[in-house]
Each structure stands twice: as C-alpha cells, then as structure tokens.
Design an enzyme around this catalytic site. Sequence first.
Site, mmCIF file in Angstrom:
data_model
loop_
_atom_site.group_PDB
_atom_site.id
_atom_site.type_symbol
_atom_site.label_atom_id
_atom_site.label_comp_id
_atom_site.label_asym_id
_atom_site.label_seq_id
_atom_site.Cartn_x
_atom_site.Cartn_y
_atom_site.Cartn_z
ATOM 1 N N ASN A 17 0.793 -1.229 0.000
ATOM 2 C CA ASN A 17 0.000 0.000 0.000
ATOM 3 C C ASN A 17 0.827 1.280 0.000
ATOM 4 O O ASN A 17 0.408 2.296 -0.536
ATOM 5 C CB ASN A 17 -0.992 -0.001 1.175
ATOM 6 C CG ASN A 17 -0.324 -0.143 2.520
ATOM 7 O OD1 ASN A 17 0.709 -0.796 2.658
ATOM 8 N ND2 ASN A 17 -0.907 0.457 3.536
ATOM 9 N N GLU A 22 3.921 -4.366 12.333
ATOM 10 C CA GLU A 22 2.871 -3.370 12.099
ATOM 11 C C GLU A 22 1.744 -4.092 11.366
ATOM 12 O O GLU A 22 1.870 -4.429 10.190
ATOM 13 C CB GLU A 22 3.419 -2.208 11.261
ATOM 14 C CG GLU A 22 4.565 -1.460 11.918
ATOM 15 C CD GLU A 22 4.163 -0.705 13.163
ATOM 16 O OE1 GLU A 22 2.957 -0.458 13.350
ATOM 17 O OE2 GLU A 22 5.045 -0.367 13.968
ATOM 18 N N CYS A 58 -3.135 1.539 6.530
ATOM 19 C CA CYS A 58 -3.257 0.860 7.816
ATOM 20 C C CYS A 58 -4.098 1.657 8.808
ATOM 21 O O CYS A 58 -4.778 1.079 9.656
ATOM 22 C CB CYS A 58 -1.874 0.596 8.414
ATOM 23 S SG CYS A 58 -0.874 -0.527 7.418
#
Length: 483
Positions: A161, A257, A291
């Site tokens: 992303n 993450e 995210c």
Amino acid sequence: MSKLANEVKSMKKYLMINGEKVETVKYAPLYSPYSGEEIAQIAMADKELTGKAITAAYNAREVMAKMPAYQRADILEKVVALLIENAEEAAEIISRESAKPIMFAKAEVGRTIETYKFSAEEAKRIHGETIPFDAAIGGVGRIGYTLREPIGVIGAITPFNFPMNLVAHKVGPAIAAGNTIVLKPASQTPLSALFIAEIFEKAGLPAGVLNVVTGPGSTVGEAIVENDRVSMVTFTGSPGVGIDIRNKAGLKKTTLELGSNSALIIDKDIEIDQIIDRCIMGAFSNQGQVCISLQRVYAHEEVYEEFVEKFTAAAKKLRIGDPLDPDTYISSLISKGEAVRVLGWIEETKGSKATIAAGGKLQGDILEPTIITDADHTLKVSCQEAFAPVVIVNKVGSVNEAIDQVNDSRFGLQAGIYTNNVKNALYASRELHVGGVIINDVPTYRVDQMPYGGVKESGTGREGIKYAVEEMTEMKLVVWNQD
C-alpha cells in the site's frame, strides 16, 4: 526520462544480491491492477537464493558496523538528492504497479524523501547515556555508560500500500544504525523496491548491505524469518502473517505493524463543514488501503444527520478512474480478489439494519467510495479490517459511549477525536486503548518522524525513524572500575 528510470522500466526484473543483478530460473508476470496489462516480469527467488542474499548481508555487516556515522548519513543524503531528481519517475512506478492515484503517489514520494532525510539526521545522533553508579553502595568508584550497537542482519518484509515509503521506514533506520538488510517487497509492488535499490547503489552504499529478494512470501519470507543469521524481522502486513512470523522467529527481535479498523469520534460541538475534507481523505485516500484508514465514525447524535448528509455528498463527487490521471481520487483495489471480498462484506450488511448511504458497487472494476450507516459491530465492515474505500458511520449519545465503541475491537493502532471540549479530549487521550490518539484530526494522520505502532492485534514495536533505530540496535553497558 532519466537513465535510472529507464532501467527500472525494462520488463525483466532481477534480484539484487551483493550489489549485483541475479537472474532466476522462474519469472512471473506482474499486471497492472487497473488496466490488467503486463508491466514486468518479476524474478521468483527460491530458498537457496534467499540464503545467498542473507549470506551477502551477513558478510557485509562488519563493513556497516564500522562505517562512521557521517558516512552513513552522507549515503542517505545522496539517496535524498537522487530521489528528488527522479521524483516524477518514482511516483509513476508506484502508480503503475499499485493503481495508487498519481496525486497520492507523488505525496508518497515526498514522504519517502523526508523519511530518508530523517534517517540521515538520526544516523548522527545515536547515543547512550551515563549511569550514576555511586547511587548504589556497590557502585562507588565506578563509572558506566551505555552504547547503541547495530543488531546485524535485518529481514524486512513490506506491504503493497505504500511500496516506497514503508520500505524507507525499514531501510532508512537500518542503514542509519549500521545494519544490513534483506528486503522482501510485496509481490504486487516489487518495482518500487528495485528502484530504491538502484538509487542506493548510485549513492555509494557498499555491496551486500541492501539485498532485494522478490518472490512468494511462503518461500522468501519464511526463509528470512527462519534463518539464524537474521537478527531481526520487521514486518508490515496482515495480523495472521504477523502472528505466524512471531511464532517462527524464536529469539529474533520483531517489529510487527499489523491490522486496524481505525475510528474517529465526532463530538457535538464540532462544525461539520470544517472536517469533511479531512474525513474524505482519511477514509478514501489510496482507496482506503491505508493501515490507519478511517473505517469507523462515531458521531454525536446532535451532529450525526448533518455529518452523514455532507460526508456522503462529498464522497459521491470523488473522481473515479485511471490512476495516472491527475484528477483521479479513487482507482482500482490492489486485486480483483480484494474487490470481490469487500463486495461480499457490503452484501452482508443488507441482511441487517444497516443502510448503504453511498457507493456499495463497482464502476467497471473500481469500487465506489462506500458509506454505511447504522452498522452493527459484528458486521465484517465494522469489526474486521476493510482495507478498502468503505467507512461506517454510527450515532452515539456521548463521547464516553463512543470511546467504548472504539475500544470494542481486536485492533488498536490509532484513533481520532474531534472536540472543542478540553475535558473530553483529555479523557479520550487517556481512555482510548490504541497506540496513537489524534486530537482534532482523523486517525489517518501520520508524519514520518513520529512514533507509530499499535496495541492488541495491531502489532508490537514502534516505527518512526528515531524509534526504529532503537528497535534496530542493541544496548551495551560499559563499566569502569576506577580503584
């Protein structure tokens, strides 16, 4: 077009091991998520080639560990200069391989430049502290201090992303701290990583310090995680994969993450017109594939109707289309499979009291920006990570109720609150169980030097250059006996 960009745009892509382009037996086509056209042939590494990359990094670790801070900083500064020079080409690469609209791809390149700049600066201020040994009876006559030493080989596994900036968040601090890296980029976005590897080579990074190994995660990723010569694994991606990495990593350090379904609280005293643009960006930039994308909104009942009306009106105006068109705001998700998954989640809401206020269907192969109201917490669009241009908006009677709703989640990355009430802001900052509380902005806010990470299934450890450097170094204590 620069020579560097032309090299990156050639169809056949190789592994980067020990400063050399390495061919493989098997190649796989890389297709544009938007047009479906083939844009490259990507080398597929096996376990043996991944091992060679780890060996190269392992053999280069002493070179990096002994490199003076000013030299590490100088290399990173040269990377910054080369990225500025090649910014247009870098943005186009991101857009072509990920279908990120070019306006957001350009913004990502700008952030990547900042991230490497911060890394160059942090390389010069890695230090320990002195310890007051005489504070203990047994410490009289002794002095002591701590040092920060590089950890060694870092295995970096990055997502699609933000294919350039999230690579920078791993590579930048690793080099600043004097480590070496084996980088496994996302299968859909290897071009950005290979582009950066060539940038570093031109900046004078020694051979073997940065190795890029493309291929399936089940082969390359596992080989990195399980190899004893890798001292740390830093991963950004799904919770399932992150948990599997943690289970297999043994005593290696890990920074993970992972997922999120980030939420925003809107208090009753907010002027709605002033926050709509930020909420649109938070929910729909990069097709919601962020995210910390705004996925859940809890609006006070006194402003709920106004917010829904203005938010949906703004969402319906967003331009959908070719990611290389400068006016495009929404383009294709990373794969058709992702679009099918999200459409299934939207379909699930139709059997509940929820209402689709905007979007909910495809325009061609592009999912429209979608807003769902009155969504029950158990619906997938609420309790799981959508990673798509989908946001739910629910009504609450108080900030306390909203905080309870935000915390009722397996995730805890970032949350935001819009309020003019200082007491409510302080209460939210204390009670929200997340890694970051953003007051008077959306949870999607991030600058690259801030500590970034979550709690619960959102992961472990912190990124943000200074904080990543701490993760990527080991503390050594030195004690002198003066008697």
